[in-house]
Design a protein around this motif. Structure first.
Motif: not given
Ligand SMILES: CC/C=C\C/C=C\C=C\C(=O)SCCNC(=O)CCNC(=O)[C@H](O)C(C)(C)COP(=O)(O)OP(=O)(O)OC[C@H]1O[C@@H](n2cnc3c(N)ncnc32)[C@H](O)[C@@H]1OP(=O)(O)O
Ligand code: NDP
Length: 299
Positions: A123-134, A162-177
């Motif tokens: 649900n934590a994954w979903r909450s971030i990716t739902d806001i940002v990507l969906n 900026i980490y949309a390009e590089s990826g980043s640990g510890f904010v992985v749902p945000s980076a992915s979305a």
């Protein structure tokens, strides 16, 4: 702030000529707080009628009243949870009644928190990716379809990081979305130019907002380290993003589409360069190191 920041003072006044957005409508998600609020304020000062949308209607209404009373241009507050496509459709219908379809769309709403990935629940994954990507996709598709139907052109802008390009640990749902948002916007830049739509992306570096800093540096322990790796020696200012967003969304940028613009004081390249830590080497140490290197023979 580092000493070199005196070379790079932020210019926080509105950059574009007065009236650059007269008779234009701008729709800004997450426009009640932080960077969204700054972008709304700048567009409103430049003559736009703005519609701001997010979950907290009281926050939106307060921002809308404050900005409208300062600029004399109407800011409308519309409640909308971008994770819900039906709520997005209702929000767009309300906007059509209030202002008509927008000329400028800024997908700025986001959710994020630092968390080791092994602690993330589904649900934590979903909450971030739902806001940002969906959320970005639902807003973009809903408005895009209606604009196409009405044969109206528009500028779409997504705020990523900026980490949309590089990826980043510890904010992985945000980076992915955020990486998904960038793929969405680059893809639509190619596909929907034929309908009069431009799609661009701004990647901000760290800028102090309550929403970001309370979730990404809750103790304040990382701010100093963050600033120390920014070559311009300071955090960004909301007005710096707002001026860039206004330019990208304006008639001065009609040839810009599919662009990804990083505004981060140099932080990204500073973190990326293999040898950048050599900044710490003193002149005496350089003298010694140079002598050692020059003495190297035959290998
Ligand atoms: C220092 C700055 C430097 C650089 C910045 C770079 C990039 C910045 C990017 C940004 O996006 S900053 C913007 C940040 N702003 C926001 O996040 C504002 C909106 N955020 C929120 O509303 C919440 O924080 C939210 C994202 C958690 C969503 O709220 P909601 O009420 O919908 O969710 P819940 O509270 O119900 O939680 C859902 C789900 O997530 C789990 N969870 C929540 N917080 C954490 C946490 N800190 N660590 C781990 N897990 C968390 C929560 O437990 C729920 O999961 P379960 O149901 O329990 O499984
Ligand atoms: N500040 C920084 O250092 C950086 C920020 N960014 C990006 O800048 C943008 C703005 O962030 P910032 O101003 O710092 O943070 P804020 O937390 O102030 O802004 C996030 C906004 O998103 C809205 N929002 C969250 N969830 C939803 C939802 N489900 N539906 C509709 N709106 C929602 C929030 O409003 P509400 O709670 O009312 O829904 C809030 O206004 C984001 O895209 C962020 O990723 C990128 C890099 C650096």
């Amino acid at each position: 702030q580092l000493v070199q920041s005196t070379f790079f003072p932020p210019a926080e006044g509105v950059m574009l000529p007065t009236g650059s957005f007269s008779n234009r409508v701008a729709f800004i998600t997450g426009g009640g707080t932080g960077l969204g609020r700054a972008m709304t304020s700048t567009l409103s000062q430049l003559g736009a009628q703005c519609v701001i949308a997010s979950r907290k209607l009281d926050v939106l209404q307060q921002t809308a009243e404050e900005i409208s009373s300062q600029t004399g241009n109407k800011v409308h507050a519309v409640e909308c949870d971008v994770r819900d496509p039906q709520a997005v459709a209702r929000c767009v219908e309300r906007m059509e009644t209030l202002t008509g379809l927008p000329d400028v769309i800024i997908n700025n709403a986001a959710g994020n928190f630092v968390c080791p990935s092994e602690r993330l629940s589904p649900n934590a994954w979903r909450s971030i990716t739902d806001i940002v990507l969906n959320g970005t996709a639902f807003v973009t598709l809903e408005l895009g379809k209606r604009l196409i139907q009405s044969r109206k052109g528009a500028s779409f802008l997504a705020i990523t990081t900026i980490y949309a390009e590089s990826g980043s640990g510890f904010v992985v749902p945000s980076a992915s979305a955020k990486a998904g948002v960038e793929a969405l916007y680059k893809s639509l830049a190619a596909e929907w130019g034929r309908y009069g739509h431009r799609f661009n992306i701004i990647q901000p570096g760290p800028i102090r907002t309550k929403g970001a800093f309370s979730r990404l540096d809750p103790t304040g322990a990382f701010e100093k380290a963050m600033i120390s790796r920014i070559p311009t020696g300071r955090l960004g200012k909301p007005a710096e993003i707002a001026n860039l967003a206004a330019f990208v969304s304006s008639d001065y940028a009609t040839w810009m589409s599919g662009a990804v613009i990083r505004l981060d004081g140099g932080e990204y390249v500073s973190m990326a360069g293999e040898f950048n830590e050599l900044r710490r080497v003193t002149p005496d140490q350089w003298k010694m190191m140079e002598a050692m290197i020059r003495n190297t023979r035959g290998s």
